[in-house]
Design a protein around this motif. Structure first.
Motif, PDB file in Angstrom:
ATOM      1  N   GLY A   7      30.189  -0.069 -27.444  1.00  0.00           N
ATOM      2  CA  GLY A   7      30.674  -1.232 -28.168  1.00  0.00           C
ATOM      3  C   GLY A   7      29.610  -1.837 -29.047  1.00  0.00           C
ATOM      4  N   PRO A   8      30.015  -2.726 -29.958  1.00  0.00           N
ATOM      5  CA  PRO A   8      29.070  -3.375 -30.863  1.00  0.00           C
ATOM      6  C   PRO A   8      28.372  -4.549 -30.185  1.00  0.00           C
ATOM      7  N   GLY A   9      27.286  -4.986 -30.796  1.00  0.00           N
ATOM      8  CA  GLY A   9      26.559  -6.134 -30.270  1.00  0.00           C
ATOM      9  C   GLY A   9      25.526  -6.629 -31.255  1.00  0.00           C
ATOM     10  N   TYR A  10      24.616  -7.432 -30.751  1.00  0.00           N
ATOM     11  CA  TYR A  10      23.584  -8.026 -31.584  1.00  0.00           C
ATOM     12  C   TYR A  10      22.263  -7.966 -30.826  1.00  0.00           C
ATOM     13  N   ARG A  11      21.202  -7.551 -31.507  1.00  0.00           N
ATOM     14  CA  ARG A  11      19.887  -7.387 -30.890  1.00  0.00           C
ATOM     15  C   ARG A  11      18.872  -8.293 -31.566  1.00  0.00           C
ATOM     16  N   VAL A  12      18.083  -8.993 -30.738  1.00  0.00           N
ATOM     17  CA  VAL A  12      17.012  -9.862 -31.226  1.00  0.00           C
ATOM     18  C   VAL A  12      15.729  -9.450 -30.525  1.00  0.00           C
ATOM     19  N   ALA A  13      14.699  -9.125 -31.291  1.00  0.00           N
ATOM     20  CA  ALA A  13      13.427  -8.686 -30.729  1.00  0.00           C
ATOM     21  C   ALA A  13      12.276  -9.448 -31.357  1.00  0.00           C
ATOM     22  N   GLU A  14      11.334  -9.840 -30.522  1.00  0.00           N
ATOM     23  CA  GLU A  14      10.118 -10.513 -30.979  1.00  0.00           C
ATOM     24  C   GLU A  14       8.928  -9.665 -30.559  1.00  0.00           C
ATOM     25  N   LEU A  15       8.208  -9.114 -31.530  1.00  0.00           N
ATOM     26  CA  LEU A  15       7.063  -8.273 -31.247  1.00  0.00           C
ATOM     27  C   LEU A  15       5.789  -9.096 -31.234  1.00  0.00           C
ATOM     28  N   ASP A  16       4.712  -8.509 -30.725  1.00  0.00           N
ATOM     29  CA  ASP A  16       3.472  -9.283 -30.602  1.00  0.00           C
ATOM     30  C   ASP A  16       2.898  -9.625 -31.977  1.00  0.00           C
ATOM     31  N   ASP A  17       1.947 -10.567 -31.998  1.00  0.00           N
ATOM     32  CA  ASP A  17       1.421 -11.106 -33.253  1.00  0.00           C
ATOM     33  C   ASP A  17       0.710 -10.052 -34.088  1.00  0.00           C
ATOM     34  N   VAL A  18       0.126  -9.060 -33.442  1.00  0.00           N
ATOM     35  CA  VAL A  18      -0.604  -8.027 -34.177  1.00  0.00           C
ATOM     36  C   VAL A  18       0.356  -7.185 -35.010  1.00  0.00           C
ATOM     37  N   ILE A  19       1.512  -6.853 -34.415  1.00  0.00           N
ATOM     38  CA  ILE A  19       2.485  -6.009 -35.119  1.00  0.00           C
ATOM     39  C   ILE A  19       3.288  -6.819 -36.122  1.00  0.00           C
ATOM     40  N   ASP A  20       3.710  -8.031 -35.720  1.00  0.00           N
ATOM     41  CA  ASP A  20       4.415  -8.957 -36.612  1.00  0.00           C
ATOM     42  C   ASP A  20       5.609  -8.272 -37.285  1.00  0.00           C
ATOM     43  N   ARG A  21       6.544  -7.788 -36.447  1.00  0.00           N
ATOM     44  CA  ARG A  21       7.715  -7.107 -36.990  1.00  0.00           C
ATOM     45  C   ARG A  21       8.962  -7.534 -36.224  1.00  0.00           C
ATOM     46  N   ASP A  22       9.189  -8.849 -36.143  1.00  0.00           N
ATOM     47  CA  ASP A  22      10.363  -9.361 -35.440  1.00  0.00           C
ATOM     48  C   ASP A  22      11.633  -8.986 -36.206  1.00  0.00           C
ATOM     49  N   PHE A  23      12.748  -8.885 -35.487  1.00  0.00           N
ATOM     50  CA  PHE A  23      13.999  -8.590 -36.179  1.00  0.00           C
ATOM     51  C   PHE A  23      15.197  -9.117 -35.395  1.00  0.00           C
ATOM     52  N   GLU A  24      16.246  -9.428 -36.155  1.00  0.00           N
ATOM     53  CA  GLU A  24      17.547  -9.806 -35.627  1.00  0.00           C
ATOM     54  C   GLU A  24      18.590  -9.015 -36.403  1.00  0.00           C
ATOM     55  N   GLU A  25      19.439  -8.266 -35.702  1.00  0.00           N
ATOM     56  CA  GLU A  25      20.376  -7.409 -36.418  1.00  0.00           C
ATOM     57  C   GLU A  25      21.497  -6.931 -35.507  1.00  0.00           C
ATOM     58  N   SER A  26      22.558  -6.454 -36.135  1.00  0.00           N
ATOM     59  CA  SER A  26      23.661  -5.887 -35.372  1.00  0.00           C
ATOM     60  C   SER A  26      23.217  -4.574 -34.736  1.00  0.00           C
TER      61      SER A  26
END
Length: 275
Positions: A174-193
């Motif tokens: 099924g569909p959903g939504y993902r939110v991820a917070e990466l560490d400060d060094v990588i700095d590649r947070d994302f929010e997406e389906s």
């Protein structure tokens, strides 16, 4: 039931701590008993499958468990380790709720070296013996990981492909939504389906051999992660001897810089039981 568990693994020796090195012949049997108990618990976890799709196999009403392990040492070394696990479920014959929590904390010489929380909350409703619907929230919080937080919420449908005494296979997606917070060094947070797909399969090959393979996939634009747990349980003869071999794989299509895309964990557990 009295149970003696034996495990052949070099990791047991390699994982010996500095505090353990200080132990001598005068330490006493308590340490031996504690270590054997820890081995029994670890092996028991290897033989259990924590994953479940739908309400198949759930008992009516409420059930659950809570586990707590803690250890601390001082002197030549100072360390603290805490682990908490909880598993709760409720089923009325049609609707099922399940909650799983796992928290770990570790401290070495006054410095926190591990702190993580994993959680999984799921609701399942059966339409008939084959079809069911689900809604779930799952994620992790770990400041010592590249993914400091990773959360997925989704809904979908499931289907029991095979349900016999010897073979069980269920799938859901099924569909959903993902939110991820990466560490400060990588700095590649994302929010997406995102899209979630799961499969649980087990088959009794012979009277004493059971094969299982559980797969979970969460796919999104930034990264698709695949978790797979493959295992075989062997009942060796009729003398209470059992063997489990397993391979756990975690694969990321877009790993963070400096990390491999695949992690494999190989397990071998040998248990001998007698009453």
């Amino acid at each position: 039931m009295n149970r003696i568990s034996l495990i052949a693994a070099a990791a047991v020796i390699a994982g010996t701590s500095a505090a353990t090195a200080q132990e001598t012949v005068f330490t006493g049997t308590d340490v031996v008993e504690e270590r054997n108990e820890a081995l029994r618990e670890d092996i028991a976890e290897d033989f259990e499958r924590d994953t479940q799709i739908g309400n198949e196999g759930r008992q009516l009403g409420f059930s659950g468990s809570l586990a707590l392990r803690a250890s601390a040492s001082n002197g030549n070394t100072e360390s603290t380790d805490i682990g908490i696990g909880a598993n709760y479920s409720w089923f009325d014959g049609t609707n099922g709720f399940g909650l799983q929590l796992s928290y770990r904390y570790g401290e070495d010489e006054g410095v926190t070296v591990e702190e993580s929380l994993l959680y999984d909350l799921e609701y399942t409703r059966d339409f008939n013996p084959r079809f069911f619907a689900f809604a779930k929230l799952q994620g992790s919080v770990d400041e010592f990981s590249s993914y400091e937080t990773d959360t997925f919420v989704g809904v979908g449908l499931g289907y029991r492909v095979i349900s016999t005494p010897d073979v069980q296979w269920s799938v859901q997606a099924g569909p959903g939504y993902r939110v991820a917070e990466l560490d400060d060094v990588i700095d590649r947070d994302f929010e997406e389906s995102a899209l979630s797909v799961s499969s649980n399969y087990s088959a009794r090959i012979t009277e004493g051999v059971v094969f299982s393979n559980d797969t979970d996939v969460i796919a999104s634009d930034s990264d698709t992660v695949v978790f797979n747990d493959l295992g075989i349980n062997y009942a060796i003869g009729t003398d209470g001897l059992a063997l489990r071999t397993s391979v756990q794989t975690e694969y990321h299509t877009d790993p963070v810089p400096g990390r491999e895309d695949t992690d494999n964990t190989f397990g071998l557990s040998l248990v001998y039981s007698f009453d």
